[in-house]
Write an enzyme that holds these catalytic residues in place. Structure first.
Site, PDB file in Angstrom:
ATOM      1  N   LYS A  45      38.444  -1.530 -82.946  1.00  0.00           N
ATOM      2  CA  LYS A  45      37.200  -2.176 -83.364  1.00  0.00           C
ATOM      3  C   LYS A  45      36.623  -2.896 -82.151  1.00  0.00           C
ATOM      4  O   LYS A  45      37.250  -2.906 -81.082  1.00  0.00           O
ATOM      5  CB  LYS A  45      37.448  -3.160 -84.511  1.00  0.00           C
ATOM      6  CG  LYS A  45      38.420  -4.266 -84.121  1.00  0.00           C
ATOM      7  CD  LYS A  45      38.694  -5.217 -85.244  1.00  0.00           C
ATOM      8  CE  LYS A  45      37.712  -6.350 -85.236  1.00  0.00           C
ATOM      9  NZ  LYS A  45      38.090  -7.423 -86.176  1.00  0.00           N
ATOM     10  N   CYS A  90      46.878  -3.901 -88.765  1.00  0.00           N
ATOM     11  CA  CYS A  90      47.069  -4.565 -90.062  1.00  0.00           C
ATOM     12  C   CYS A  90      46.819  -3.663 -91.268  1.00  0.00           C
ATOM     13  O   CYS A  90      47.725  -3.417 -92.054  1.00  0.00           O
ATOM     14  CB  CYS A  90      46.170  -5.792 -90.127  1.00  0.00           C
ATOM     15  SG  CYS A  90      46.495  -6.930 -88.782  1.00  0.00           S
ATOM     16  N   GLU A 134      41.113  -9.708 -85.423  1.00  0.00           N
ATOM     17  CA  GLU A 134      41.107  -9.550 -83.974  1.00  0.00           C
ATOM     18  C   GLU A 134      39.650  -9.460 -83.531  1.00  0.00           C
ATOM     19  O   GLU A 134      38.811  -8.892 -84.219  1.00  0.00           O
ATOM     20  CB  GLU A 134      41.867  -8.285 -83.569  1.00  0.00           C
ATOM     21  CG  GLU A 134      43.344  -8.429 -83.820  1.00  0.00           C
ATOM     22  CD  GLU A 134      44.150  -7.274 -83.266  1.00  0.00           C
ATOM     23  OE1 GLU A 134      43.667  -6.561 -82.372  1.00  0.00           O
ATOM     24  OE2 GLU A 134      45.281  -7.093 -83.745  1.00  0.00           O
ATOM     25  N   LEU A 157      42.992 -14.126 -89.922  1.00  0.00           N
ATOM     26  CA  LEU A 157      42.158 -13.954 -88.729  1.00  0.00           C
ATOM     27  C   LEU A 157      41.949 -12.474 -88.422  1.00  0.00           C
ATOM     28  O   LEU A 157      42.813 -11.644 -88.691  1.00  0.00           O
ATOM     29  CB  LEU A 157      42.795 -14.642 -87.522  1.00  0.00           C
ATOM     30  CG  LEU A 157      44.161 -14.159 -87.034  1.00  0.00           C
ATOM     31  CD1 LEU A 157      44.038 -13.027 -86.027  1.00  0.00           C
ATOM     32  CD2 LEU A 157      44.915 -15.314 -86.398  1.00  0.00           C
TER      33      LEU A 157
HETATM   34  C1  UGA Z   1      42.288  -7.625 -90.753  1.00  0.00           C
HETATM   35  C2  UGA Z   1      41.672  -8.590 -91.784  1.00  0.00           C
HETATM   36  O1  UGA Z   1      40.245  -8.461 -91.752  1.00  0.00           O
HETATM   37  C3  UGA Z   1      42.059 -10.035 -91.478  1.00  0.00           C
HETATM   38  O2  UGA Z   1      41.561 -10.890 -92.494  1.00  0.00           O
HETATM   39  C4  UGA Z   1      43.587 -10.125 -91.439  1.00  0.00           C
HETATM   40  O3  UGA Z   1      44.021 -11.440 -91.126  1.00  0.00           O
HETATM   41  C5  UGA Z   1      44.128  -9.183 -90.377  1.00  0.00           C
HETATM   42  O4  UGA Z   1      43.708  -7.832 -90.725  1.00  0.00           O
HETATM   43  C6  UGA Z   1      45.631  -9.293 -90.360  1.00  0.00           C
HETATM   44  O5  UGA Z   1      46.270  -8.958 -91.369  1.00  0.00           O
HETATM   45  O6  UGA Z   1      46.188  -9.800 -89.386  1.00  0.00           O
HETATM   46  P1  UGA Z   1      41.685  -6.862 -88.243  1.00  0.00           P
HETATM   47  O7  UGA Z   1      42.709  -5.800 -88.458  1.00  0.00           O
HETATM   48  O8  UGA Z   1      41.739  -7.691 -87.017  1.00  0.00           O
HETATM   49  O9  UGA Z   1      41.721  -7.914 -89.471  1.00  0.00           O
HETATM   50  O10 UGA Z   1      40.252  -6.178 -88.238  1.00  0.00           O
HETATM   51  P2  UGA Z   1      39.065  -5.930 -89.293  1.00  0.00           P
HETATM   52  O11 UGA Z   1      37.849  -6.584 -88.794  1.00  0.00           O
HETATM   53  O12 UGA Z   1      39.473  -6.236 -90.661  1.00  0.00           O
HETATM   54  O13 UGA Z   1      38.866  -4.341 -89.136  1.00  0.00           O
HETATM   55  C7  UGA Z   1      39.893  -3.425 -89.482  1.00  0.00           C
HETATM   56  C8  UGA Z   1      39.382  -2.009 -89.376  1.00  0.00           C
HETATM   57  O14 UGA Z   1      38.433  -1.716 -90.398  1.00  0.00           O
HETATM   58  C9  UGA Z   1      38.689  -1.660 -88.055  1.00  0.00           C
HETATM   59  O15 UGA Z   1      39.132  -0.386 -87.635  1.00  0.00           O
HETATM   60  C10 UGA Z   1      37.219  -1.643 -88.399  1.00  0.00           C
HETATM   61  O16 UGA Z   1      36.490  -0.767 -87.575  1.00  0.00           O
HETATM   62  C11 UGA Z   1      37.265  -1.132 -89.846  1.00  0.00           C
HETATM   63  N1  UGA Z   1      36.104  -1.545 -90.655  1.00  0.00           N
HETATM   64  C12 UGA Z   1      35.894  -2.854 -90.928  1.00  0.00           C
HETATM   65  C13 UGA Z   1      35.255  -0.569 -91.181  1.00  0.00           C
HETATM   66  O17 UGA Z   1      35.439   0.650 -90.960  1.00  0.00           O
HETATM   67  N2  UGA Z   1      34.213  -0.969 -91.974  1.00  0.00           N
HETATM   68  C14 UGA Z   1      33.988  -2.270 -92.263  1.00  0.00           C
HETATM   69  O18 UGA Z   1      33.015  -2.551 -93.012  1.00  0.00           O
HETATM   70  C15 UGA Z   1      34.840  -3.236 -91.725  1.00  0.00           C
END
Ligand code: UGA
Length: 449
Positions: free
Chosen positions: A332, A272, A167, A165
């Protein structure tokens, strides 16, 4: 969402009511299981019983309230009672990083010990599930602790069931999973776990315990790698005069690559990715199979913020006494979580250089202010007010409402018409029409004629 009604609802215990435990428990209740969430924090349990939810997550509060009133979801501090009455016990406690990047498994160990203290052979078969993100082979250690300390020969299997999942979209990710990974070394445990997930109607990946544990670390590290890859490409685009958004679109349409997680920006943060990349590097080192590629993933992530700061200095010369507005504090969009948030890191760096920072975030004002304690930052309660008299506006978090902002109004508030978009979120042409000089990541700067 396509739910199959639960015919065999089960009694499930979730230990730990953090992000993962609380949302997972709630979604299990939503599909008809009887769920008891256990936490040793009395105040938190009382708050949850009164319907006060400690985190912001879309749809979560409503779902908790409706399942509590339907009698399917409850909260307790009594682990013993939960172990006694539930068929399956999920461990969802934190696994924070140690200084050296290795994973602190002391909460997992302590819960395993507590389970061992209360479980007895008379209770019958129990499945213990690792939901937390853990290094490969943790499940075997959980089993050892329970077998070693339990009174008598208890009938237990340990299973790994990592969560995926995000956040900000946790409820919808849980209710509509791409896949469910179940790692079990016994068919009996696998069959019970499949019953838990039957109502979600998702593909189930049935694997052994160790492979499931590895899938989680490998998945998060790969997503972080994708982000760092496009961020490295963005640096090349800036030098070459190319557009990283177009490059991402061009490569992302290849199904083997996909467009997801190719958004260039200030880098990844959160509770994460930074922790899990470090954890995986550490585990691989210990196993003698170093994942050196992930060290570069981390390096690129750090450099992305440094490059941004360099460009800011180039524009404003010295940052001391410059009035800087920052949109975003959360790591995010759609969350109030600021753990390892790049926005917070950026603001601290700006303050260290003497800038006067005013920040705004739709949900993370409180958590952001706490993370910035000791720094002289003003937290605005309105996104336009935040930009008053600013010499530069930085977009640090990808909230939708920033993308929808009235930039003419923002222009009127600001002293100088300069935007640095660290998330490539705003529409560049709109910024230009509103009279801004628009800087973004991996794209040409747009300047009014
Ligand atoms: C992440 C994973 O996406 C989930 O699948 C996983 O379950 C979770 O970690 C976990 O281990 O509990 P999360 O940390 O909630 O989820 O957020 P993401 O949407 O993955 O974003 C993480 C970071 O990457 C954010 O800072 C976001 O801004 C950045 N991001 C994301 C980018 O810079 N570019 C992107 O294309 C996507």
């Amino acid at each position: 969402m396509c739910l199959i009604p639960v015919h065999n609802n089960m009694n499930l215990a979730i230990i730990g009511t953090g992000y993962v435990g609380l949302t997972t428990g709630t979604c299990f209740a939503e599909v008809g299981h009887n769920v008891v969430c256990v936490d040793n924090n009395q105040a938190k349990v009382e708050a949850l019983r009164e319907g006060r939810v400690p985190i912001y997550e879309p749809d979560l509060e409503e779902m908790i309230l409706s399942n509590v009133s339907a009698g399917r979801l409850s909260f307790t501090t009594e682990l013993a009672k939960a172990v006694k009455t539930c068929d399956i016990i999920f461990i969802a406690v934190p696994t924070p990083p140690h200084e050296d990047g290795s994973v602190d498994l002391s909460y997992i160990e302590s819960v395993s010990h507590e389970i061992a203290d209360v479980i007895t052979p008379e209770m019958g078969y129990r499945v213990i599930v690792d939901k937390s993100t853990v290094p490969v082979s943790t499940g075997s250690k959980v089993y050892q602790v329970i077998a070693r300390y339990a009174k008598g020969n208890v009938d237990v299997d340990v299973v790994s069931n990592p969560e995926f999942l995000r956040e900000g979209s946790a409820v919808s990710d849980l209710m509509n999973p791409d896949r469910v990974v179940i790692g079990a070394d016994s068919q009996r445990a696998m069959d019970l776990m499949k019953r838990v997930y039957q109502p979600f109607n998702a593909p189930i990946v049935e694997v052994d315990l160790h492979s499931a544990e590895l899938i989680k670390h490998a998945a998060n590290s790969f997503l972080a790698l994708k982000i760092s890859y496009i961020n490295a490409v963005s640096a090349v685009c800036e030098k070459a005069g190319a557009d990283v958004e177009l490059v991402a679109q061009g490569i992302g349409m290849d199904k083997r690559i996909s467009r997801h997680f190719l958004n260039a920006g200030l880098g990844y943060g959160g509770s994460c990715f930074p922790k899990d990349v470090k954890g995986f590097i550490n585990v691989a080192d210990q196993l003698g199979a170093p994942m050196t590629i992930l060290k570069e993933v981390e390096n690129i992530n750090e450099q992305q913020l440094e490059r941004f700061l360099k460009r800011l200095r180039k524009k404003l010369w010295v940052l001391r006494k410059k009035r800087i507005a920052v949109w975003g504090l959360a790591f995010k969009q759609n969350t109030d979580d600021v753990r390892e948030s790049v926005a917070i890191k950026l603001i601290k760096r700006l303050c260290d250089e003497g800038a006067c920072v005013t920040a705004y975030d739709p949900k993370a004002a409180q958590t952001g202010a706490a993370a910035l304690a000791g720094y002289d930052v003003t937290i605005a309660d309105d996104m336009y007010e935040c930009t008053r008299d600013a010499e530069i506006l930085i977009v640090a978090t990808e909230w939708k409402q920033f993308a929808m902002a009235n930039l003419v109004k923002v222009r009127e508030m600001m002293r100088l018409p300069i935007i640095f978009d660290g998330r490539n979120l705003l529409h560049g042409e709109n910024a230009l029409h509103a009279g801004f000089e628009y800087h973004s990541i991996g794209r040409k700067t747009l300047r009014p004629q």
